[in-house]
Design an enzyme around this catalytic site. Structure first.
Site, PDB file in Angstrom:
ATOM      1  CG  HIS A 155      -2.019  -0.987   1.161  1.00 15.80           C
ATOM      2  ND1 HIS A 155      -1.857  -2.277   1.610  1.00 15.80           N
ATOM      3  CD2 HIS A 155      -3.289  -0.914   0.678  1.00 15.80           C
ATOM      4  CE1 HIS A 155      -2.985  -2.951   1.419  1.00 15.80           C
ATOM      5  NE2 HIS A 155      -3.865  -2.150   0.854  1.00 15.80           N
TER       6      HIS A 155
ATOM      7  CG  ASP B 162      -4.099  -5.025  -4.714  1.00 16.78           C
ATOM      8  OD1 ASP B 162      -5.196  -4.511  -4.433  1.00 16.78           O
ATOM      9  OD2 ASP B 162      -3.343  -5.507  -3.840  1.00 16.78           O
TER      10      ASP B 162
END
Length: 619
Positions: free
Chosen positions: A277, A350
């Protein structure tokens, strides 16, 4: 939103029509002009059976071909994108939609960009969910927006509903523990049942694609982002559970009652020591070790007929020595996933807003590189306008071909047809309560959870605490400590919560120690003792009181390797259903049944396993 039968019938006819649909283009095509017919590349629309009967397969392919044929290039490219949307209703204005997309409402986002799907979240940044009925109304509104405008194709409506800490649709929907707790229960049928219930409840509110299960093998106990989201640190157990959940999500009823499953994060995020992330992790695992450890759950998912696979934003130099992460790696997505594993379903990236890609590659390059690598769905681009324009320009320049776009759109349309989204895009809001959070589902979830809590250590017979009347619950988690205390009290004891947070201060530790001295039993919750040494100080000072103390690893079980508490339990998570099981184990109402699905290293002796895989006590 209440949809009339006439509207539903008209929309269904529009969605299923083989040809002659009028396009109300939002990007330069006049509303009265028919969509320009585009050449359809035959190779792009050939499909195998994928578990369908010959008749079903023919119907799917017929709809896919007809739908692809009537779409213009811009509409095809739109199908590749699954953006974030803001608001809790399709026609609810939200300033973030204006900021990001130049329009006010989620419905307008769908229509302006002609996207193939949308994704729901439930957090402070993007809060789409209040309750199941609201979500069903929201889904119907999004589908209406898609079907009312060109190219008149229903949406993939996606979510991350793994269970445990990644739970977007919360109570009153049925909540489940993290995957590692299910792995600790060692029952593949329970894994399948959990996925069946989650899948059916999601489909009842209009969600038709679930980014679950997690196929990552958590082989690095310091992994900051996977941990209990993984079923196990061992590939065989992870593969068994993954395959079972694919069956639960996809094969547990009629296509219109189930969801497309998406295993993640290929080629495997389990050995990462950094969080994608924020940064781009590099996994220096030799290819033969990758095949032995990381590959089996993904192969099991493909063999089970999974509809989609999510990519990882990680670099694995042994699989691709280039600078590109797996999301943009042709050797990984095409060479391994497509050619070697023979996966011909949808490859979804993703989130493209994650730091691993956004901080390292231009927004305009990321979707083009992902498509060139073999990806189909572009999830959550940080700038949708830039991303879509970049793909169109890459086609115009010859860097991408329309045939390549047709291949991806074909896979996406086929997923929609296989799940019956083209036949039943809407849900009946009045039926939601009959499917979501039912007493039977809640009972099943509790029974599944009861198998997971693991007793790692119990020296001196601290547990079960059948005679303890005054109990202090302290440590990590304000709401978690309060919830445990509330549940202990509900079971007939006197309990109080004294949370000390992530990094306890000396004053907080002193208060917890004072309370422990006045209690029959102290329960101390921990989370990440490796990175939070002040929590270790708390545990050690509680033990120094000489009173009975039970340490509970409330997230990762690895905390038990950092301090020698005489009694250690692992819950693998902190959902209310898990805390109910914890309460019953503490008080001796049920016996712990879980077996460790991972090795727990000894923090004081690197390379030494303190508690091995399959360890677990009972009484």
């Amino acid at each position: 939103m209440t949809l009339s039968r006439t509207y539903v019938r008209r929309s269904l006819i529009s969605a299923v029509a083989a040809s002659g649909v009028v396009a109300a283009g939002c990007s330069g095509t006049p509303a009265s002009a028919p969509a320009q017919r585009q050449p359809v590349h035959a190779a792009a629309v050939q499909a195998d059976g994928d578990g369908l009967s010959a008749e079903q397969d023919a119907a799917v392919n017929s709809w896919v071909r007809a739908t692809l044929r009537r779409m213009n290039l811009e509409q095809k490219v739109g199908q590749l994108f699954v953006p974030t949307i803001w608001g809790k209703g399709a026609n609810e204005a939200h300033p973030m939609n204006k900021e990001r997309y130049g329009v006010d409402t989620p419905a307008q986002v769908i229509q302006r960009y002609q996207v193939g799907g949308a994704i729901y979240f439930n957090n402070t940044g993007t809060d789409n969910i209040d309750n199941p009925k609201q979500l069903a109304e929201f889904s119907n509104g999004l589908q209406k927006a898609a079907l009312d405008s060109a190219p008149h194709v229903p949406l993939v409506v996606a979510i991350d509903q793994e269970g445990g800490r990644v739970t977007r649709m919360e109570s009153p929907a049925t909540e489940f523990p993290d995957a590692m707790a299910i792995g600790a229960g060692r029952d593949a049928e329970n894994a399948k049942k959990a996925a069946t219930i989650m899948g059916h409840e999601l489909r009842a509110v209009g969600v038709n694609q679930n980014f679950a299960p997690v196929g990552d093998v958590n082989s690095n106990f310091l992994n900051p982002v996977i941990g209990p989201r993984s079923f196990s640190g061992k590939p065989d157990l992870a593969a068994q559970m993954v395959a079972a959940q694919v069956g639960g999500y996809q094969d547990s009823g009629k296509p219109t009652d189930t969801v497309s499953s998406s295993v993640k994060h290929f080629p495997g995020h389990g050995d990462a020591s950094q969080d994608s992330h924020h940064v781009l992790p590099v996994i220096d695992r030799p290819a033969d070790q990758w095949r032995a450890i990381d590959l089996p759950p993904f192969k099991a998912a493909v063999d089970a007929g999974i509809d989609s696979v999510m990519t990882a934003h990680i670099r694995v130099p042994s699989l691709d020595p280039s600078v590109y992460p797996a999301t943009m790696s042709k050797p990984i997505l095409t060479g391994l996933l497509r050619d070697e594993l023979k996966f011909d379903g949808v490859v979804v990236t993703d989130s493209l807003s994650m730091g691993a890609v956004q901080e390292n590659f231009p927004d305009a390059e990321v979707p083009v590189l992902a498509i060139l690598a073999g990806a189909d769905q572009m999830l959550m681009p940080p700038n949708l306008d830039v991303a879509k324009t970049a793909v169109l320009q890459a086609i115009q320049s010859g860097r991408l071909t329309e045939q390549r776009i047709d291949e991806s759109v074909t896979r996406i349309l086929k997923l929609k047809a296989k799940r019956g989204i083209n036949k039943r895009p809407f849900v009946d809001v009045n039926q939601v309560d009959k499917v979501v959070g039912t007493p039977d589902n809640l009972k099943s979830a509790q029974a599944i959870t009861d198998r997971g809590v693991t007793a790692i250590r119990n020296e001196g017979g601290v547990l079960p605490a059948k005679d303890a009347q005054k109990i202090t619950v302290t440590g990590w988690g304000d709401t978690t400590t309060a919830e445990v205390a509330k549940r202990i009290t509900a079971h007939g004891r006197t309990a109080s919560a004294l949370p000390t947070g992530t990094d306890p201060t000396d004053e907080q530790i002193a208060r917890a120690v004072a309370a422990a001295k006045e209690s029959d039993l102290t329960v101390v919750l921990t989370n990440d003792l490796n990175a939070k040494p002040r929590q270790r100080v708390l545990v050690d000072q509680l033990l120094a009181t000489g009173k009975k103390v039970v340490a509970v690893a409330a997230v990762g079980p690895y905390d038990a390797g950092f301090t020698a508490a005489p009694a250690w339990l692992a819950t693998y998570g902190y959902r209310p259903v898990v805390l109910e099981t914890l309460t019953k184990v503490l008080l001796g109402e049920v016996s712990p049944q879980g077996k460790l699905p991972v090795d727990i290293p000894d923090a004081g002796q690197p390379g030494t396993v303190k508690y091995p895989f399959d360890h677990g006590l009972s009484w």
